[in-house]
Design a protein around this motif. Structure first.
Motif, PDB file in Angstrom:
ATOM      1  N   VAL A 158       0.848  -1.202   0.000  1.00  0.00           N
ATOM      2  CA  VAL A 158       0.000   0.000   0.000  1.00  0.00           C
ATOM      3  C   VAL A 158       0.875   1.241   0.000  1.00  0.00           C
ATOM      4  O   VAL A 158       0.633   2.199  -0.749  1.00  0.00           O
ATOM      5  CB  VAL A 158      -0.942   0.003   1.227  1.00  0.00           C
ATOM      6  CG1 VAL A 158      -1.704   1.322   1.302  1.00  0.00           C
ATOM      7  CG2 VAL A 158      -1.907  -1.166   1.175  1.00  0.00           C
ATOM      8  N   ALA A 159       1.928   1.239   0.806  1.00  0.00           N
ATOM      9  CA  ALA A 159       2.837   2.390   0.887  1.00  0.00           C
ATOM     10  C   ALA A 159       3.522   2.631  -0.455  1.00  0.00           C
ATOM     11  O   ALA A 159       3.670   3.777  -0.902  1.00  0.00           O
ATOM     12  CB  ALA A 159       3.874   2.140   1.976  1.00  0.00           C
ATOM     13  N   GLU A 160       3.934   1.546  -1.118  1.00  0.00           N
ATOM     14  CA  GLU A 160       4.594   1.680  -2.419  1.00  0.00           C
ATOM     15  C   GLU A 160       3.634   2.221  -3.474  1.00  0.00           C
ATOM     16  O   GLU A 160       4.008   3.041  -4.309  1.00  0.00           O
ATOM     17  CB  GLU A 160       5.148   0.320  -2.853  1.00  0.00           C
ATOM     18  CG  GLU A 160       6.323  -0.157  -1.996  1.00  0.00           C
ATOM     19  CD  GLU A 160       6.734  -1.574  -2.335  1.00  0.00           C
ATOM     20  OE1 GLU A 160       6.010  -2.236  -3.115  1.00  0.00           O
ATOM     21  OE2 GLU A 160       7.774  -2.036  -1.797  1.00  0.00           O
ATOM     22  N   GLU A 161       2.389   1.749  -3.439  1.00  0.00           N
ATOM     23  CA  GLU A 161       1.405   2.190  -4.425  1.00  0.00           C
ATOM     24  C   GLU A 161       1.064   3.668  -4.250  1.00  0.00           C
ATOM     25  O   GLU A 161       0.911   4.403  -5.241  1.00  0.00           O
ATOM     26  CB  GLU A 161       0.137   1.346  -4.310  1.00  0.00           C
ATOM     27  CG  GLU A 161      -0.941   1.741  -5.320  1.00  0.00           C
ATOM     28  CD  GLU A 161      -2.197   0.902  -5.193  1.00  0.00           C
ATOM     29  OE1 GLU A 161      -3.280   1.412  -5.571  1.00  0.00           O
ATOM     30  OE2 GLU A 161      -2.120  -0.262  -4.714  1.00  0.00           O
ATOM     31  N   LEU A 162       0.938   4.119  -3.003  1.00  0.00           N
ATOM     32  CA  LEU A 162       0.527   5.496  -2.720  1.00  0.00           C
ATOM     33  C   LEU A 162       1.713   6.456  -2.545  1.00  0.00           C
ATOM     34  O   LEU A 162       1.503   7.659  -2.337  1.00  0.00           O
ATOM     35  CB  LEU A 162      -0.343   5.528  -1.459  1.00  0.00           C
ATOM     36  CG  LEU A 162      -1.639   4.707  -1.507  1.00  0.00           C
ATOM     37  CD1 LEU A 162      -2.386   4.824  -0.188  1.00  0.00           C
ATOM     38  CD2 LEU A 162      -2.523   5.145  -2.666  1.00  0.00           C
ATOM     39  N   PHE A 163       2.942   5.898  -2.606  1.00  0.00           N
ATOM     40  CA  PHE A 163       4.154   6.721  -2.458  1.00  0.00           C
ATOM     41  C   PHE A 163       4.188   7.465  -1.108  1.00  0.00           C
ATOM     42  O   PHE A 163       4.474   8.658  -1.038  1.00  0.00           O
ATOM     43  CB  PHE A 163       4.280   7.725  -3.611  1.00  0.00           C
ATOM     44  CG  PHE A 163       4.332   7.081  -4.970  1.00  0.00           C
ATOM     45  CD1 PHE A 163       5.504   6.479  -5.407  1.00  0.00           C
ATOM     46  CD2 PHE A 163       3.208   7.079  -5.790  1.00  0.00           C
ATOM     47  CE1 PHE A 163       5.555   5.870  -6.668  1.00  0.00           C
ATOM     48  CE2 PHE A 163       3.254   6.470  -7.041  1.00  0.00           C
ATOM     49  CZ  PHE A 163       4.420   5.865  -7.479  1.00  0.00           C
ATOM     50  N   ILE A 164       3.866   6.720  -0.036  1.00  0.00           N
ATOM     51  CA  ILE A 164       3.924   7.304   1.313  1.00  0.00           C
ATOM     52  C   ILE A 164       4.658   6.328   2.234  1.00  0.00           C
ATOM     53  O   ILE A 164       4.899   5.173   1.887  1.00  0.00           O
ATOM     54  CB  ILE A 164       2.522   7.601   1.885  1.00  0.00           C
ATOM     55  CG1 ILE A 164       1.665   6.320   1.926  1.00  0.00           C
ATOM     56  CG2 ILE A 164       1.816   8.691   1.076  1.00  0.00           C
ATOM     57  CD1 ILE A 164       0.295   6.514   2.561  1.00  0.00           C
TER      58      ILE A 164
END
Length: 513
Positions: free
Chosen positions: A460-466
């Motif tokens: 999820v972090a990789e997809e949303l860049f956070i």
């Protein structure tokens, strides 16, 4: 004989020229004669013709013999045949420079018998010229008749062989893309010396290529080549008409097939084979929609259609219906991922030259499931259209969508007005959307990524860049808003159903044909 070229040598063998003596230019005795004229005025330019015989008394040279050199210069420039002079009447001696130029230019310079009137010589020569031209015209007419018969009987290869024989070289007919369609046995593309365009109206539809250059003096060969090009234009016109008729029949068949109005499998298979429509172990449908702000969307659709039908050969055939390009594909594959690979490869080929259209556009591609029966192809077509309609809402960043990727959403659309779905979205989705709207957060996007990743917060972090900690914080806020545990499998299942139902709102699948 009529079929023997009328040369300077044959001219001097005529009884009327008995006693004529060649003074210079013996190497040009093989020059052909097509015209004859007499010259008694000093004007040398603007009226001489190729392969022309000039007769003169030399009267215009009487005070200036060197003008004969100028006459030879001009005849050399235009390609004249020979000069005959009654030297004993006015010009008693031919200048040595004129004799040298006669030898240099290979233009025979001969002495004419004094006692023979010009009218007798002219009449005799004209008679021979006309006999030769009449023979050539008969020969060309016969060749043209052969060309025409071959074209009308669709024997283009024989025509090309005949052209090669008449021109003593290798020959070939090329299509619009300069690919060899038919040729003589030893033809090699690298040996092409001359390429004549074959036109239908103002459009070049092909070429006739030969492996040697024709000289201006080869009148018969030039006429044969011109007639060959003319009748080949008829051949290309016939082909164009047949191709247009075939394309219209293919288009009608595909429209009928995709609409589901024909159901007899044997008849469908027979018609597909006759029209060159793909039909294999499995068939599936691709639907392509172009979204463009420009005014060239029709050009784009036509560009894609032409390339699909050409690239696909017998594997694909497309048709434009309303605002979509619909393509029937034959394949040995039944796996959805393999289908997507085939379509991705097709798109790569299609977009190679798209920049030539000169416009910005967006492409949506839907893929239907495979079918063994042609009669079931309409279902695959509907699936491809649904994949686009649903995918625009659920997978907006994805260009190519297979129907199998939106199966659940399609099912939910069938029960979109069910009270349970309304209850689920009201309890599990609307509060998160309302919170985002009020506080400018991105909890809804985070929840969607969380459900798609199966709860993997790193993805999820990789997809949303956070940062992953930000993901954990957002998930905690969602749990508080919904008063539920996101790690509970049952809760995540309900959230997934509710999220899919929410995203498919507004997807128009009821207007699909």
């Amino acid at each position: 004989m009529e079929n023997t070229p009328f040369t300077v040598e044959r001219l001097l063998q005529l009884p009327v020229f008995k006693g004529a003596k060649v003074m210079a230019g013996h190497a040009g005795l093989t020059n052909e004669i097509y015209y004859i004229d007499s010259m008694e005025m000093p004007d040398l330019t603007g009226w001489l013709r190729p392969n022309e015989l000039i007769l003169t008394t030399g009267y215009s040279f009487r005070h200036e013999p060197m003008m004969l050199c100028r006459l030879l210069d001009e005849m050399h420039r235009v390609g004249g045949s020979a000069v005959g002079i009654k030297t004993r009447r006015v010009l008693q001696e031919v200048p040595g420079e004129a004799l040298q130029k006669s030898n240099l230019y290979n233009i025979p310079l001969f002495d004419i018998p004094l006692e023979v009137p010009f009218i007798d010589m002219t009449h005799t020569v004209m008679d021979k010229i006309l006999q030769r031209q009449a023979y050539m015209l008969r020969e060309v007419r016969e060749v043209n008749q052969q060309f025409t018969n071959m074209v009308l009987n669709r024997r283009t290869t024989e025509l090309v062989v005949l052209v090669g024989h008449l021109l003593s070289c290798e020959a070939a007919v090329l299509n619009q893309d300069e690919e060899v369609e038919s040729c003589t046995a030893r033809f090699v593309s690298a040996a092409i010396v001359e390429k004549r365009p074959i036109q239908v109206g103002s459009r070049v539809t092909g070429y006739l290529a030969i492996t040697r250059a024709l000289a201006d003096s080869e009148h018969f060969e030039q006429m044969c080549l011109d007639h060959a090009i003319t009748v080949l234009a008829i051949e290309f016109t016939i082909r164009q008409s047949q191709q247009l008729h075939r394309e219209r029949e293919q288009e009608s068949f595909l429209v009928e097939l995709f609409s589901g109005s024909a159901h007899q499998e044997d008849l469908l298979r027979y018609r597909a084979k006759q029209l060159g429509i793909p039909a294999g172990t499995n068939q599936y449908v691709i639907v392509m929609r172009i979204h463009s702000k420009g005014e060239e969307i029709t050009k784009l659709y036509n560009h894609y259609l032409q390339r699909i039908n050409k690239l696909g050969a017998y594997a694909r055939k497309g048709v434009i219906i309303n605002d979509s390009l619909i393509v029937l594909c034959a394949t040995a594959q039944s796996d959805a991922e393999k289908q997507k690979e085939e379509v991705s490869h097709l798109l790569a080929e299609l977009t190679q030259k798209t920049e030539e259209i000169g416009t910005h556009f967006q492409l949506s591609v839907g893929i239907g499931g495979t079918r063994e029966q042609l009669a079931d192809v309409p279902e695959s077509c509907k699936e491809a259209q649904k994949a686009i309609a649903i995918g625009q809402h659920t997978l907006p960043k994805q260009e190519v969508i297979h129907f199998h990727e939106v199966l659940v959403e399609d099912l939910l659309l069938d029960v979109s007005d069910h009270p349970v779905l309304a209850s689920l979205t009201s309890m599990l989705i609307e509060p998160v959307v309302a919170y985002d709207k009020e506080y400018g957060t991105e909890l809804f996007a985070t929840l969607g990524a969380f459900l798609r990743s199966g709860g993997n917060t790193k993805r999820v972090a990789e997809e949303l860049f956070i940062h992953r900690n930000s993901v954990l914080y957002r998930l905690e806020r969602i749990s508080e808003i919904l008063q539920t545990d996101l790690n509970d499998a049952e809760v995540r299942f309900r959230l997934d159903v509710a999220m899919r139902a929410w995203k498919t709102r507004g997807a128009d699948v009821h207007s699909i044909m």
